[in-house]
Design an enzyme around this catalytic site. Structure first.
Site, PDB file in Angstrom:
ATOM      1  N   GLY A   1      11.066 -21.776  11.201  1.00 24.79           N
ATOM      2  CA  GLY A   1      10.438 -21.417   9.938  1.00 24.79           C
ATOM      3  C   GLY A   1       9.255 -20.494  10.178  1.00 24.79           C
ATOM      4  CG  ASP A   2       6.002 -21.156   9.089  1.00 17.98           C
ATOM      5  OD1 ASP A   2       6.020 -21.149   7.846  1.00 17.98           O
ATOM      6  OD2 ASP A   2       5.793 -22.175   9.771  1.00 17.98           O
TER       7      ASP A   2
ATOM      8  CD  GLN B   1      12.093 -25.738   4.839  1.00 14.10           C
ATOM      9  OE1 GLN B   1      13.203 -25.854   4.380  1.00 14.10           O
ATOM     10  NE2 GLN B   1      11.032 -25.724   4.067  1.00 14.10           N
TER      11      GLN B   1
ATOM     12  N   GLY C   1       6.683 -22.335   2.295  1.00 15.12           N
ATOM     13  CA  GLY C   1       5.561 -21.547   1.773  1.00 15.12           C
ATOM     14  C   GLY C   1       5.833 -20.112   2.142  1.00 15.12           C
ATOM     15  CG  HIS C   2       9.071 -18.286   1.381  1.00 10.89           C
ATOM     16  ND1 HIS C   2      10.301 -18.346   0.804  1.00 10.89           N
ATOM     17  CD2 HIS C   2       9.168 -18.955   2.552  1.00 10.89           C
ATOM     18  CE1 HIS C   2      11.125 -19.025   1.593  1.00 10.89           C
ATOM     19  NE2 HIS C   2      10.458 -19.413   2.651  1.00 10.89           N
TER      20      HIS C   2
ATOM     21  CE  LYS D   1      12.645 -18.703   6.001  1.00 10.77           C
ATOM     22  NZ  LYS D   1      11.717 -19.128   7.067  1.00 10.77           N
TER      23      LYS D   1
END
Ligand code: IMP
Ligand code: MG
Length: 419
Positions: free
Chosen positions: A12-13, A220, A40-41, A16
């Site tokens: 993740g992170d 994720q 959290g995007h 994206k």
């Protein structure tokens, strides 16, 4: 190519949100298919950053944004997001699957207290994600249609009774959930969200029949996938590309391509194995340069060099057809950049990712020359090109996008996902 999945290849992170925001400019629909408000995007537009947890990242491009059945919805967070977007002058063109499950206050309580009671912590985001999916698979969950319909109280009463008993007698904590409060608050949420609830599967299928472009946005990453990640240090949903089919309600034959998003180095937030993790000042430097603090929880992320074993694994699990490299700018200024290309496991050299033996895998690195300026007069500097070339060679995947900063225009597109 009218339907594309964008999926995280690491923990993740990967950035994206920015890649989805970019690719969504040429799409009609953007669909979230799993996860919940644990995601959290962050998208940066004109120096202002916007953080989204539930609404697909394409929302700023004015596209139709869909939340599929595989997502778990915290109505409060979703309503806050709709309001925040409205205050920025963006009206979310949103459709939520009636089959998506709802996170309730007792899920938050169970998430934190179960985590507290674990001897081997997972490091959850404490957003109630695991317990919401537990209710779903144990067939006690509440879906969006039920929130919007009239029999909510009756259904939620049983769940709250069970959760309260579990909190008091099994987990042995004092917290309890009040039924009347939940019913009152969630009835308000229902009246706010009712207009958005509908049939996501049909909407996607009609869009594809009409030749419109649909983008599926994973949350994720592959290594946090409930089945294929580093279990039990994973999230509770199918974060890999397969989740797009079940989570959105479409068949695998309707997907045209899958692009993996790969950060130029590796991070992980929460517990679990991480072979290329750096415990020294190089790790701190990556964290500072990359702003590697959790978008949801603010936790400092664990940082390390790029691990291509993991990207090869993500290629297999997701059927990747291309890659987007993000945060390449963060590596600027290092004399040498290291890349994990294989593992030593016992007396074997392997090029795969054995998720159950990952803590015993010792990365074998190749060192490349760094760069002090990412660009020269011909575009990407030679050493940065060599870094990207190494990723392509070692994974057998073409790199379609290279992101080199948080702003929308800090992106090189070598080949559009839509071509
Ligand atoms: P949960 O999803 O809150 O249950 O957390 C399970 C694990 O997944 C923890 O290690 C979290 O830190 C991690 N996790 C969940 N969502 C994200 C995300 O969006 N980015 C990175 N890690 C995440
Ligand atoms: Mg994130």
């Amino acid at each position: 190519m009218p339907s594309v999945i964008i999926v995280g290849t690491q923990w993740g992170d990967e950035g994206k949100g920015k890649v989805v925001d970019h690719c969504a400019q040429d799409a009609s629909y953007v669909v979230r298919y799993q996860g919940g408000a644990n995601a959290g995007h962050t998208i940066v537009v004109n120096g202002k950053s916007l953080r989204l947890q539930l609404i697909p990242s394409g929302v700023l491009t004015g596209k139709r944004v869909l939340i599929g059945a595989g997502v778990v919805i915290d109505p409060k967070i979703l309503i806050d997001e709709i309001d925040r977007l409205e205050s920025l002058g963006v009206r979310a063109n949103l459709l939520i699957s009636g089959k998506a499950h709802i996170t309730l206050p007792y899920h938050h309580l169970l998430d934190s207290s179960l985590e507290q009671s674990r001897s081997r912590k997972i490091g959850t985001t404490k957003r109630g994600i695991g317990p919401t999916y537990t209710d779903k698979t144990s067939r006690h969950g509440l879906q969006m249609t039920e929130l919007a319909a009239g029999n909510f109280e009756e259904k939620v009463k049983r769940n709250i009774d069970v959760a309260n008993k579990m909190l008091r007698h099994i987990i042995e904590v004092d917290d309890q959930v009040n039924l009347d409060e939940v019913v009152q608050t969630y009835t308000k949420y229902a009246s706010r969200l009712k207009e958005y609830v509908g049939d996501v599967s049909t909407a996607i299928s009609s869009a594809l029949e009409n030749g419109e472009r649909v983008l599926f946005e994973g949350a994720q990453g592959t290594m946090l996938d409930i089945d294929h990640g580093t279990y039990p240090f994973v999230t509770s949903s199918s974060a890999s590309a397969g989740g797009a089919c079940t989570g959105a309600g479409i068949g695998p034959t309707m997907i045209d391509s899958v692009m993996g998003v790969c950060k130029a180095y590796t991070t992980r937030v929460g517990e679990g194995p991480f072979p290329t993790e750096l415990h020294d000042e190089t790790g701190d430097r990556l964290r500072d340069a990359g702003g590697e603090y959790g978008a949801v929880t603010g936790r400092p992320r664990r940082c390390g060099w790029l691990d291509l074993n993991i990207i090869r694994y993500a290629k297999r699990i997701n059927g990747l057809t291309s890659l987007a490299i993000t945060k390449l700018d963060v590596l600027t200024g290092f004399d040498k950049v290291r890349v994990g290309v294989s593992y030593r496991l016992g007396n074997q050299i392997i090029r795969d990712t054995p998720v159950h033996d990952l803590e015993n895998c010792v990365p074998i690195y190749v060192d490349l020359d760094g760069w002090s300026d990412l660009f020269d007069s011909d575009g990407l500097c030679t050493n940065a090109e060599a870094y990207v070339g190494m990723i392509e060679r070692e994974t057998g995947l073409p790199v379609s996008y290279i992101s080199y900063g948080p702003e929308r225009d800090e992106m090189i597109c070598r080949r559009s996902v839509w071509s």
